[in-house]
Design an enzyme around this catalytic site. Structure first.
Site, PDB file in Angstrom:
ATOM      1  N   ASP A 239       0.858  -1.188   0.000  1.00 10.63           N
ATOM      2  CA  ASP A 239       0.000   0.000   0.000  1.00 10.63           C
ATOM      3  C   ASP A 239       0.889   1.231   0.000  1.00 10.63           C
ATOM      4  O   ASP A 239       0.800   2.110   0.863  1.00 10.63           O
ATOM      5  CB  ASP A 239      -0.931  -0.010   1.211  1.00 10.63           C
ATOM      6  CG  ASP A 239      -2.151   0.892   1.031  1.00 10.63           C
ATOM      7  OD1 ASP A 239      -2.243   1.564  -0.022  1.00 10.63           O
ATOM      8  OD2 ASP A 239      -2.997   0.936   1.936  1.00 10.63           O
ATOM      9  N   ASP A 257       0.548   1.023   7.740  1.00  5.82           N
ATOM     10  CA  ASP A 257      -0.383   0.196   6.956  1.00  5.82           C
ATOM     11  C   ASP A 257       0.344  -0.841   6.093  1.00  5.82           C
ATOM     12  O   ASP A 257       0.567  -0.647   4.900  1.00  5.82           O
ATOM     13  CB  ASP A 257      -1.286   1.073   6.084  1.00  5.82           C
ATOM     14  CG  ASP A 257      -2.329   1.815   6.904  1.00  5.82           C
ATOM     15  OD1 ASP A 257      -2.346   1.627   8.133  1.00  5.82           O
ATOM     16  OD2 ASP A 257      -3.105   2.579   6.326  1.00  5.82           O
ATOM     17  N   GLU A 259      -0.777  -4.125   5.780  1.00  4.42           N
ATOM     18  CA  GLU A 259      -1.643  -5.293   5.627  1.00  4.42           C
ATOM     19  C   GLU A 259      -1.593  -5.901   4.228  1.00  4.42           C
ATOM     20  O   GLU A 259      -1.991  -7.056   4.039  1.00  4.42           O
ATOM     21  CB  GLU A 259      -3.090  -4.941   5.988  1.00  4.42           C
ATOM     22  CG  GLU A 259      -3.724  -3.873   5.134  1.00  4.42           C
ATOM     23  CD  GLU A 259      -4.948  -3.280   5.814  1.00  4.42           C
ATOM     24  OE1 GLU A 259      -5.257  -3.678   6.945  1.00  4.42           O
ATOM     25  OE2 GLU A 259      -5.574  -2.405   5.208  1.00  4.42           O
TER      26      GLU A 259
END
Length: 373
Positions: A239, A257, A259
């Site tokens: 991301d 972030d 994930e």
């Protein structure tokens, strides 16, 4: 789905307010849980940001133990009833990636204190990390108009751009296996495996929502154009966008972030950064606003990355189109979520649920980048 440039709350679409946790209950759960890990902890008030994300949930809290105060963040996996954006949230895997990046690079990732896989304390697995101060380029409204980024000088944005590229180059030096990720033999193998996983994600999304003829046409295009890249697969942030970086004096203070972290081609991260900026630039154009056309330009990022890493990026038409396809699936899921929560109505044409439909169509036709030159 249309874009209303005058709306002040369009970022709240598909953000289910009724799924947010009760801060008092969260504090009690954290207090009990933390007591099993440190002596005599005291958990302060829990704050749930209004700008909380649409994937995992962010909780801010302070805690004290061993005579020291700690400013902390908990990232909590969503429950199924919240209609999550992604089918799986492996926060333990995220912790392994963040620790590997912290151990082997100077990338400023938050320190991971604990990864809790037992859902009993908060109802879902969660991570507890150190809190980092800084400014985030906003998504609502997009940072390329009316924000601290657009108000900055060209020199300040040049610093942001150069340091963001440096973050990517450093991340790509981390061995994916050291981060606990399965690593295909080559970047080409990793690309094909990633496309297969995205196809699975699309099928999961459409179990409870409409199918998209545009996305399905795009998958055919991807199969026909996927490069046979012989380079080694690297750790990809997944991301990779400036909206996931906390900046202090226009330099990265925290990279957030993780994930979507995966083993892949370097160009996957670079293209994601390029495309997400273009996504906001196209919104600015639609709204009749100037945007930031001189910021995060494809050629500039490519040249800067080659200079910083020694790797000359290739196949950028493919990778930016692939980024647009991935984002289209996410947009389809978010729009389906909005329908579920009664925040919008299901349109007759499911492709209209993809905000950047015209961009993706132009990329598939090979006309998008030509129109920008």
């Amino acid at each position: 789905m249309t874009i209303d440039p005058d709306a002040t709350d369009h970022g709240e679409v598909a953000r289910p307010h009724d799924s947010r946790r009760d801060p008092a209950a969260v504090r009690t759960g954290l207090q009990r849980w933390l007591a099993g890990r440190v002596p005599d902890p005291v958990v302060g008030d829990v704050h749930i940001p209004e700008s909380n994300g649409m994937s995992s949930e962010t909780l801010l809290f302070d805690a004290r133990w061993d005579g020291a105060d700690h400013r902390l963040v908990a990232r909590v996996a969503p429950v199924d009833s919240a209609v999550p954006v992604f089918p799986r949230y492996d926060l333990d895997a995220q912790a392994r990636v963040m620790r590997a990046v912290a151990d082997t690079t100077a990338v400023p990732v938050p320190h991971v204190h604990w990864s809790e896989t037992d859902p009993s304390a908060l109802g879902s697995p969660f991570l507890v990390m150190s809190r980092i101060d800084g400014l985030v380029p906003p998504d609502v409204m997009p940072y390329n108009f009316g924000s601290w980024v657009s108000d900055a000088t060209d020199e300040q944005r040049a610093t942001m751009q150069a340091t963001a590229v440096d973050v990517l180059a450093q991340i790509h030096t981390v061995d994916p296996a050291a981060a606990g990720l399965d690593t295909p033999p080559t970047a080409g193998d990793a690309i094909r495996a990633h496309i297969a996983a995205q196809r699975g994600y699309y099928e999961w999304t459409t179990r409870t929502g409409p199918r998209s003829p545009l996305i399905e046409r795009a998958f055919t295009w991807l199969d026909e154009h996927a490069p046979d890249d012989p380079n080694p697969a690297v750790l990809c942030w997944g991301d990779a966008r400036i909206g996931n970086i906390l900046f202090d004096d226009f330099r990265p203070a925290g990279v957030l972030d993780w994930e979507l972290a995966t083993a892949g081609a370097r160009e996957m991260d670079l293209a994601w950064m390029i495309f997400l900026h273009r996504f906001f630039e196209d919104i600015a154009t639609t709204a009749g606003l100037p945007g930031l056309p001189g910021f995060l330009r494809r050629d500039d990022l490519t040249d800067a990355y080659a200079l910083r890493s020694g790797h000359a990026p290739e196949h950028l038409d493919f990778h930016t189109c692939y980024a647009a396809v991935q984002h289209a699936i996410i947009m389809l899921r978010i729009a389906t979520r909005a329908v579920h929560y009664g925040q919008s109505e299901q349109p007759d044409d499911p492709d209209s649920m993809i905000m950047h439909r015209a961009t993706l169509e132009a990329m598939l036709d090979g006309t998008y980048w030509k129109a920008l030159t």
